[in-house]
Design a protein around this motif. Structure first.
Motif, PDB file in Angstrom:
ATOM      1  N   TYR A   3       0.818  -1.219   0.000  1.00 42.15           N
ATOM      2  CA  TYR A   3       0.000   0.000   0.000  1.00 42.15           C
ATOM      3  C   TYR A   3       0.855   1.275   0.000  1.00 42.15           C
ATOM      4  O   TYR A   3       0.676   2.158  -0.842  1.00 42.15           O
ATOM      5  CB  TYR A   3      -0.921  -0.047   1.218  1.00 42.15           C
ATOM      6  CG  TYR A   3      -1.623   1.250   1.557  1.00 42.15           C
ATOM      7  CD1 TYR A   3      -2.529   1.830   0.672  1.00 42.15           C
ATOM      8  CD2 TYR A   3      -1.379   1.884   2.772  1.00 42.15           C
ATOM      9  CE1 TYR A   3      -3.179   3.017   1.001  1.00 42.15           C
ATOM     10  CE2 TYR A   3      -2.020   3.062   3.107  1.00 42.15           C
ATOM     11  CZ  TYR A   3      -2.921   3.629   2.216  1.00 42.15           C
ATOM     12  OH  TYR A   3      -3.554   4.792   2.541  1.00 42.15           O
ATOM     13  N   VAL A   4       1.784   1.377   0.938  1.00 42.80           N
ATOM     14  CA  VAL A   4       2.600   2.588   1.047  1.00 42.80           C
ATOM     15  C   VAL A   4       3.486   2.764  -0.183  1.00 42.80           C
ATOM     16  O   VAL A   4       3.668   3.879  -0.688  1.00 42.80           O
ATOM     17  CB  VAL A   4       3.447   2.558   2.341  1.00 42.80           C
ATOM     18  CG1 VAL A   4       4.491   3.666   2.324  1.00 42.80           C
ATOM     19  CG2 VAL A   4       2.546   2.734   3.553  1.00 42.80           C
ATOM     20  N   GLU A   5       4.021   1.651  -0.679  1.00 40.42           N
ATOM     21  CA  GLU A   5       4.870   1.736  -1.870  1.00 40.42           C
ATOM     22  C   GLU A   5       4.076   2.253  -3.068  1.00 40.42           C
ATOM     23  O   GLU A   5       4.574   3.076  -3.846  1.00 40.42           O
ATOM     24  CB  GLU A   5       5.458   0.367  -2.192  1.00 40.42           C
ATOM     25  CG  GLU A   5       6.446   0.399  -3.359  1.00 40.42           C
ATOM     26  CD  GLU A   5       7.033  -0.965  -3.654  1.00 40.42           C
ATOM     27  OE1 GLU A   5       6.639  -1.940  -2.974  1.00 40.42           O
ATOM     28  OE2 GLU A   5       7.873  -1.062  -4.559  1.00 40.42           O
ATOM     29  N   ILE A   7       1.498   4.241  -3.033  1.00 43.29           N
ATOM     30  CA  ILE A   7       1.256   5.665  -2.819  1.00 43.29           C
ATOM     31  C   ILE A   7       2.504   6.479  -3.169  1.00 43.29           C
ATOM     32  O   ILE A   7       2.425   7.514  -3.842  1.00 43.29           O
ATOM     33  CB  ILE A   7       0.833   5.912  -1.355  1.00 43.29           C
ATOM     34  CG1 ILE A   7      -0.632   5.538  -1.182  1.00 43.29           C
ATOM     35  CG2 ILE A   7       1.067   7.357  -0.933  1.00 43.29           C
ATOM     36  CD1 ILE A   7      -1.138   5.678   0.222  1.00 43.29           C
ATOM     37  N   VAL A 143       4.570  12.781   0.446  1.00 42.53           N
ATOM     38  CA  VAL A 143       3.841  11.659   1.019  1.00 42.53           C
ATOM     39  C   VAL A 143       3.692  11.923   2.507  1.00 42.53           C
ATOM     40  O   VAL A 143       4.695  12.063   3.221  1.00 42.53           O
ATOM     41  CB  VAL A 143       4.565  10.316   0.775  1.00 42.53           C
ATOM     42  CG1 VAL A 143       3.808   9.174   1.454  1.00 42.53           C
ATOM     43  CG2 VAL A 143       4.695  10.045  -0.720  1.00 42.53           C
ATOM     44  N   ARG A 145       2.320  11.041   6.344  1.00 38.77           N
ATOM     45  CA  ARG A 145       1.878  10.010   7.283  1.00 38.77           C
ATOM     46  C   ARG A 145       1.663  10.700   8.629  1.00 38.77           C
ATOM     47  O   ARG A 145       2.577  10.869   9.423  1.00 38.77           O
ATOM     48  CB  ARG A 145       2.912   8.887   7.380  1.00 38.77           C
ATOM     49  CG  ARG A 145       2.395   7.646   8.149  1.00 38.77           C
ATOM     50  CD  ARG A 145       2.618   7.779   9.628  1.00 38.77           C
ATOM     51  NE  ARG A 145       2.296   6.568  10.376  1.00 38.77           N
ATOM     52  CZ  ARG A 145       2.340   6.498  11.699  1.00 38.77           C
ATOM     53  NH1 ARG A 145       2.691   7.552  12.424  1.00 38.77           N
ATOM     54  NH2 ARG A 145       2.031   5.370  12.310  1.00 38.77           N
ATOM     55  N   GLN A 176       0.015  12.941  -1.437  1.00 34.90           N
ATOM     56  CA  GLN A 176      -0.423  11.601  -1.051  1.00 34.90           C
ATOM     57  C   GLN A 176      -0.506  11.503   0.472  1.00 34.90           C
ATOM     58  O   GLN A 176       0.426  11.904   1.173  1.00 34.90           O
ATOM     59  CB  GLN A 176       0.540  10.541  -1.579  1.00 34.90           C
ATOM     60  CG  GLN A 176       0.619  10.454  -3.092  1.00 34.90           C
ATOM     61  CD  GLN A 176      -0.669   9.957  -3.716  1.00 34.90           C
ATOM     62  OE1 GLN A 176      -1.395   9.174  -3.131  1.00 34.90           O
ATOM     63  NE2 GLN A 176      -0.953  10.424  -4.935  1.00 34.90           N
ATOM     64  N   ILE A 178      -1.128   8.807   3.585  1.00 32.05           N
ATOM     65  CA  ILE A 178      -1.245   7.413   4.039  1.00 32.05           C
ATOM     66  C   ILE A 178      -2.384   7.359   5.051  1.00 32.05           C
ATOM     67  O   ILE A 178      -2.283   7.931   6.144  1.00 32.05           O
ATOM     68  CB  ILE A 178       0.072   6.930   4.665  1.00 32.05           C
ATOM     69  CG1 ILE A 178       1.190   6.957   3.622  1.00 32.05           C
ATOM     70  CG2 ILE A 178      -0.084   5.533   5.253  1.00 32.05           C
ATOM     71  CD1 ILE A 178       2.565   6.680   4.189  1.00 32.05           C
ATOM     72  N   GLU A 179      -3.468   6.696   4.702  1.00 29.99           N
ATOM     73  CA  GLU A 179      -4.654   6.681   5.556  1.00 29.99           C
ATOM     74  C   GLU A 179      -4.649   5.529   6.551  1.00 29.99           C
ATOM     75  O   GLU A 179      -5.564   5.411   7.372  1.00 29.99           O
ATOM     76  CB  GLU A 179      -5.917   6.656   4.694  1.00 29.99           C
ATOM     77  CG  GLU A 179      -6.067   7.915   3.850  1.00 29.99           C
ATOM     78  CD  GLU A 179      -7.359   7.960   3.068  1.00 29.99           C
ATOM     79  OE1 GLU A 179      -8.233   7.086   3.314  1.00 29.99           O
ATOM     80  OE2 GLU A 179      -7.509   8.859   2.216  1.00 29.99           O
ATOM     81  N   ASN A 180      -3.640   4.693   6.475  1.00 24.84           N
ATOM     82  CA  ASN A 180      -3.453   3.639   7.474  1.00 24.84           C
ATOM     83  C   ASN A 180      -2.298   4.067   8.380  1.00 24.84           C
ATOM     84  O   ASN A 180      -1.134   4.027   7.979  1.00 24.84           O
ATOM     85  CB  ASN A 180      -3.112   2.317   6.789  1.00 24.84           C
ATOM     86  CG  ASN A 180      -2.918   1.178   7.785  1.00 24.84           C
ATOM     87  OD1 ASN A 180      -2.773   1.410   8.995  1.00 24.84           O
ATOM     88  ND2 ASN A 180      -2.891  -0.048   7.298  1.00 24.84           N
ATOM     89  N   GLU A 185       3.069   0.345   8.442  1.00 24.69           N
ATOM     90  CA  GLU A 185       3.102   1.191   7.244  1.00 24.69           C
ATOM     91  C   GLU A 185       4.149   2.286   7.389  1.00 24.69           C
ATOM     92  O   GLU A 185       4.822   2.662   6.431  1.00 24.69           O
ATOM     93  CB  GLU A 185       1.719   1.801   6.984  1.00 24.69           C
ATOM     94  CG  GLU A 185       0.614   0.784   6.745  1.00 24.69           C
ATOM     95  CD  GLU A 185       0.805  -0.008   5.456  1.00 24.69           C
ATOM     96  OE1 GLU A 185       1.779   0.222   4.724  1.00 24.69           O
ATOM     97  OE2 GLU A 185      -0.044  -0.881   5.182  1.00 24.69           O
ATOM     98  N   LEU A 189       7.404   3.082   4.951  1.00 25.35           N
ATOM     99  CA  LEU A 189       7.719   4.405   4.416  1.00 25.35           C
ATOM    100  C   LEU A 189       9.181   4.771   4.672  1.00 25.35           C
ATOM    101  O   LEU A 189       9.847   5.352   3.811  1.00 25.35           O
ATOM    102  CB  LEU A 189       6.797   5.450   5.052  1.00 25.35           C
ATOM    103  CG  LEU A 189       7.021   6.914   4.651  1.00 25.35           C
ATOM    104  CD1 LEU A 189       6.801   7.119   3.156  1.00 25.35           C
ATOM    105  CD2 LEU A 189       6.102   7.834   5.451  1.00 25.35           C
TER     106      LEU A 189
END
Length: 414
Positions: A3-5, A7, A143, A145, A176, A178-180, A185, A189
């Motif tokens: 997922y993170v990759e 994004i 990105v 987080r 972007q 990261i919603e998790n 995660e 990152l």
């Protein structure tokens, strides 16, 4: 693909498109985003309220809730920060240095974006806005987080910004989120070498050190703020009082607030009691060394931990010293290289303090609360760097750029 990759790769693919966009288009986008923030103020406040309510239910400390909180004024300030960025010169596509060699080669050093930078940060939804604004002005992808405690706020802010950005020619994938917010995660990152060019942590000491120690990509270390104000015997009493009260109480939950007051002994004997009374009226609780305790009955006992602590609250440690060299030694031992202040009318003391103290920002007769990108005229701010390589102090536009050399020849060979 994780997922993170996925994004990060979206941001990486979009980043070159904004790097080639004109300054005018980037500035127009910032103005549009600033308008969008204010137009959607009610929506942002409603979403933020969900985060604040959840934090209160969990018993989150008030200073952390203050960091999490959005108000109409804070949203207006974020929008104004974007507008300030518009007024600043283009940080990229500039020739920084020119050198012509004896063989006729013309060497130019040019400012360019990093590409994609990552942010790992706690609470503070304003960081989301600042990071996106700086990314646009500097031609970078970003990105983000944030922490789970601010997820409603961050998702709302990013949705507003991306909706506004969709009305421009700039690709929305440069932003972007990261919603998790899981630790797993975040760890992924930290290791996305090749997709993320630099990682910037912003938060408490534990978060920052985790990123510094575990990341396999370059990190710009933003610092914990164990900031000191030193009152010399030569300090003006009214000035000293105003500065200390402001540095401690104006907004105690931020990294540039004063955490330790150092007072030269003679000044303390004459004025500390009154100063403590003023601070106590503002709700400040104090601990100190034996000399400070003897000068006011409401000063508790300071432990070794108190000298090291970033309270981020209405607590203050007080140390009495015999002179500036002892004050500097205390700062050297316990300071975090963030912001340090001296209050004195003696220019020699000021100059010694400026030369001897190692910190990103030093103040003479001014509050430490000014260590801020907005106050330094940088518009938005990505953080306060306490390291020495690449960037130091409030990090604005230029902290998110690097450079490359271009060489023009007329057929030279070696």
């Amino acid at each position: 693909m994780e997922y993170v990759e996925s994004i990060a790769k979206k941001a990486k693919k979009a980043a070159p498109t904004i790097a080639r966009t004109t300054l005018e288009k980037r500035n127009d986008a910032l103005l549009l985003l600033a308008e969008a923030l204010q137009a959607k103020k009610e929506y942002l406040l409603d979403e933020n309220l969900q985060d604040v309510t959840a934090a209160k239910r969990k018993g989150t400390a008030q200073p952390l809730i203050d960091r999490l909180l959005l108000t109409e004024e804070r949203i207006d300030d974020m929008a104004e920060g974007m507008r300030q960025l518009v007024a600043l010169a283009d940080p990229i596509n500039q020739v920084l240095e020119t050198k012509e060699r004896p063989n006729g080669l013309l060497i130019e050093k040019r400012a360019v974006p990093f590409g994609v930078f990552g942010m790992i940060y706690e609470a503070r939804p304003n960081v989301t806005v600042d990071a996106c604004a700086l990314a646009i002005k500097t031609g970078n992808g970003v990105v983000l987080r944030g922490s789970g405690s601010a997820m409603h706020s961050n998702k709302a802010i990013v949705s507003v910004l991306k909706e506004a950005l969709s009305q421009t020619s700039i690709h929305t994938d440069i932003i972007q989120l990261i919603e998790n917010p899981s630790r797993e995660e975040a760890n992924r990152l930290m290791k996305l070498k090749g997709d993320i060019d630099v990682l910037i942590p912003r938060g408490g000491a534990s978060l920052i050190q985790t990123v510094v120690n575990e990341a396999t990509i370059p990190v710009i270390e933003t610092g914990v703020g164990n900031c000191h104000v030193y009152l010399s015997n030569a300090a003006n009493v009214d000035l000293a009082t105003a500065i200390v009260v402001n540095a401690k109480t104006q907004r105690p939950s931020v990294c540039n607030a004063c955490e330790t007051l150092i007072v030269e002994r003679s000044f303390a004997e004459q004025h500390l009691h009154t100063l403590v009374e003023t601070l106590r009226q503002k709700g400040v609780q104090l601990v100190g060394d034996k000399t400070a305790q003897a000068l006011h009955t409401q000063i508790g006992v300071a432990t070794e931990e108190d000298w090291q602590k970033e309270y981020l609250d209405l607590f203050l440690a007080v140390r009495c010293v015999d002179g500036i060299e002892e004050a500097v030694a205390h700062i050297e031992k316990y300071g975090t290289n963030h912001s340090e202040a001296i209050v004195t009318e003696d220019e020699k003391e000021r100059d010694f303090f400026f030369q001897a103290v190692d910190a990103a920002v030093l103040y003479h007769n001014a509050s430490t609360r000014f260590t801020d990108g907005f106050e330094f005229g940088f518009g938005a701010e990505i953080g306060i760097s306490t390291q020495k390589l690449h960037a130091r102090g409030p990090m604005g536009l230029h902290a998110l750029t690097t450079y490359k050399y271009t060489v023009k020849g007329t057929g030279q060979i070696k």
